[in-house]
Design an enzyme around this catalytic site. Structure first.
Site, short mmCIF file in Angstrom:
data_model
loop_
_atom_site.label_atom_id
_atom_site.label_comp_id
_atom_site.label_asym_id
_atom_site.label_seq_id
_atom_site.Cartn_x
_atom_site.Cartn_y
_atom_site.Cartn_z
N GLU A 122 0.79 -0.91 0.02
CA GLU A 122 0.02 -0.02 -0.20
C GLU A 122 0.80 1.17 0.00
O GLU A 122 0.50 2.29 -0.57
CB GLU A 122 -1.01 0.15 1.20
CG GLU A 122 -1.81 -1.48 1.46
CD GLU A 122 -2.78 -1.45 0.40
OE1 GLU A 122 -2.61 -0.93 -0.74
OE2 GLU A 122 -3.38 -2.65 0.53
N HIS A 125 2.17 1.90 -3.43
CA HIS A 125 1.25 2.26 -4.09
C HIS A 125 0.87 3.89 -4.17
O HIS A 125 1.07 4.74 -5.16
CB HIS A 125 -0.22 1.82 -4.12
CG HIS A 125 -0.36 0.12 -4.50
ND1 HIS A 125 -1.20 -0.52 -4.14
CD2 HIS A 125 0.87 -0.35 -4.72
CE1 HIS A 125 -0.86 -1.90 -4.35
NE2 HIS A 125 0.39 -1.73 -4.95
N TYR A 131 4.60 9.86 -7.34
CA TYR A 131 5.76 10.00 -8.62
C TYR A 131 5.08 10.26 -9.63
O TYR A 131 5.61 11.19 -10.54
CB TYR A 131 6.29 8.56 -8.79
CG TYR A 131 7.15 8.38 -9.65
CD1 TYR A 131 8.24 8.96 -9.88
CD2 TYR A 131 7.00 7.17 -10.79
CE1 TYR A 131 9.37 8.90 -10.76
CE2 TYR A 131 7.93 6.96 -11.60
CZ TYR A 131 8.93 7.91 -11.75
OH TYR A 131 10.00 7.68 -13.10
N GLU A 195 -11.16 -2.38 -1.86
CA GLU A 195 -10.06 -3.08 -2.78
C GLU A 195 -10.74 -3.80 -4.10
O GLU A 195 -10.03 -4.02 -5.05
CB GLU A 195 -9.06 -3.86 -2.22
CG GLU A 195 -8.22 -3.05 -1.01
CD GLU A 195 -7.29 -3.79 -0.30
OE1 GLU A 195 -7.47 -4.61 0.42
OE2 GLU A 195 -5.97 -3.50 -0.64
N GLU A 229 -3.22 -5.40 -5.98
CA GLU A 229 -4.65 -5.21 -5.44
C GLU A 229 -5.59 -6.46 -5.74
O GLU A 229 -6.35 -6.92 -4.78
CB GLU A 229 -5.50 -3.93 -5.95
CG GLU A 229 -4.85 -2.69 -5.56
CD GLU A 229 -4.76 -2.53 -3.94
OE1 GLU A 229 -5.56 -3.41 -3.14
OE2 GLU A 229 -3.89 -1.69 -3.68
FE FE Z 1 -4.46 -3.09 -1.40
#
Ligand code: FE
Length: 352
Positions: A122, A125, A131, A195, A229
């Site tokens: 996580e 991500h 970024y 998710e 995910e």
């Molecule tokens: Fe996740």
């Protein structure tokens, strides 16, 4: 060790197998063996094999296209900004729930091991969104605070965090029927709804760029994120189904109806979000097809939990299952391949 000591040791070991539960299990949460929840160990190993980092992916083409006045339409730019507005906080919300609500009450050391891997993913991500925002020169203040200003995002976040305060209460403990059901519902809120449903309109929208070779660095990161995910969700569904096996009394008819209705309401929220994302459709995607897509995804999640389908909708985006096949799509788009994995296949259930 003499024979007697060995026999005692084996008896103790067998006892530990019997005491291992996802929740309400043994007091000893640090002794990995005997592994009982094999799915958690397998998920941990698969996560390691899929390791990646955002800044290894070139954003050069994305930067050129973002700066160009002709490469992207205003509607396409809106999709990128709104999807980032959702995701920049969504993964942090998931991570907080994992670390602050979930970890404490899970008594299976192998499940805890995977939770640590998932929490790191996580963070990766959130790093990826940072970024992308930085590379494209987007307004950080606008993107990172969007969850407070856009109702379609706020409503989704609010929907899954409904039970968090009760579980964060220092006096909350599993071990009663009511609290165990509450904890199980929180797992469903995050693993299945957040998710498993709330990420998918954005995934479809972001990966549709890849089909036209637009924003390839951004799209490649979203492919990695979707793969991660999908594994988080599959682990969550395995864990939920394991709790159902260990404590079948929790899975009452009333609870099943409650969960089915909740997932259906989540699909409606995701559809509203998809309209906010693409009021006029983009890249050949019809905005209305997102209704079928979110309903199709919701049905798949219900089936994962052993519940009957609610909508019976067909998948309008069959190409999404190809997007998960990174080797195939990378060869096709000739982008740089970042592979930590040295052998074996990247396999997971198809969830799209
Ligand atoms: Fe996740």
């Amino acid at each position: 060790m003499n024979a007697n000591a060995n026999a005692n040791f084996n008896t103790l070991y067998a006892q530990q197998v019997n005491e291992r539960r996802v929740i309400n299990g043994q007091d000893d949460v640090v002794q990995l063996y005997p592994i009982v929840h094999q799915f958690a160990w397998d998920a941990y190993m698969a996560g390691n094999a899929n390791h990646w980092l955002p800044n290894e992916i070139s954003m050069q083409k994305d930067i050129e296209q973002w700066r160009s006045s002709t490469a992207l339409t205003d509607d396409e730019r809106h999709v990128v900004k709104l999807a980032l507005g959702f995701f920049t906080t969504a993964d942090s919300i998931v991570a907080n729930n994992l670390v602050l609500c979930c970890y404490k009450h899970v008594t299976s050391p192998e499940c805890r091991l995977y939770l640590l891997r998932q929490a790191y993913e996580e963070a990766i991500h959130t790093h990826a969104y940072q970024y992308i925002v930085e590379s494209l020169g987007l307004n950080e203040a606008e993107i990172f605070s969007m969850y407070k200003r856009i109702d379609a995002i706020y409503d989704k976040d609010n929907f899954v965090t409904e039970l968090v305060q009760q579980i964060l209460d220092p006096d909350f403990k599993t071990g009663t029927f009511e609290n165990d059901q509450l904890f199980l519902e929180n797992l469903i809120d995050f693993y299945v709804i957040m998710e498993g449903v709330f990420f998918y309109a954005s995934f479809a929208a972001m990966l549709s760029f890849r089909r036209r070779n637009l924003l390839p660095g951004t799209a490649e990161q979203f492919q990695y994120i979707m793969r991660d995910e999908s594994m988080h969700m599959n682990f969550g569904i395995d864990m939920i189904n394991q709790i159902k096996r260990e404590q079948p009394e929790l899975w009452t008819d009333i609870f099943q109806k409650r969960i089915t209705n909740k997932i259906a309401r989540a699909a409606a929220l995701e559809e509203a979000y998809a309209h906010e994302l693409m009021p006029r459709g983009i890249l050949g995607l019809n905005a209305d097809s997102f209704k079928d897509y979110t309903q199709y995804v919701a049905d798949r999640r219900l089936v994962g939990l052993g519940l009957p389908v609610k909508f019976g909708s067909q998948n309008p985006f069959p190409w999404m299952s190809e997007m998960i096949d990174l080797t195939k799509s990378k060869n096709f788009f000739e982008t740089r391949v970042t592979e930590y994995q040295t052998g074996g296949a990247l396999e997971w259930d198809e969830d799209f």
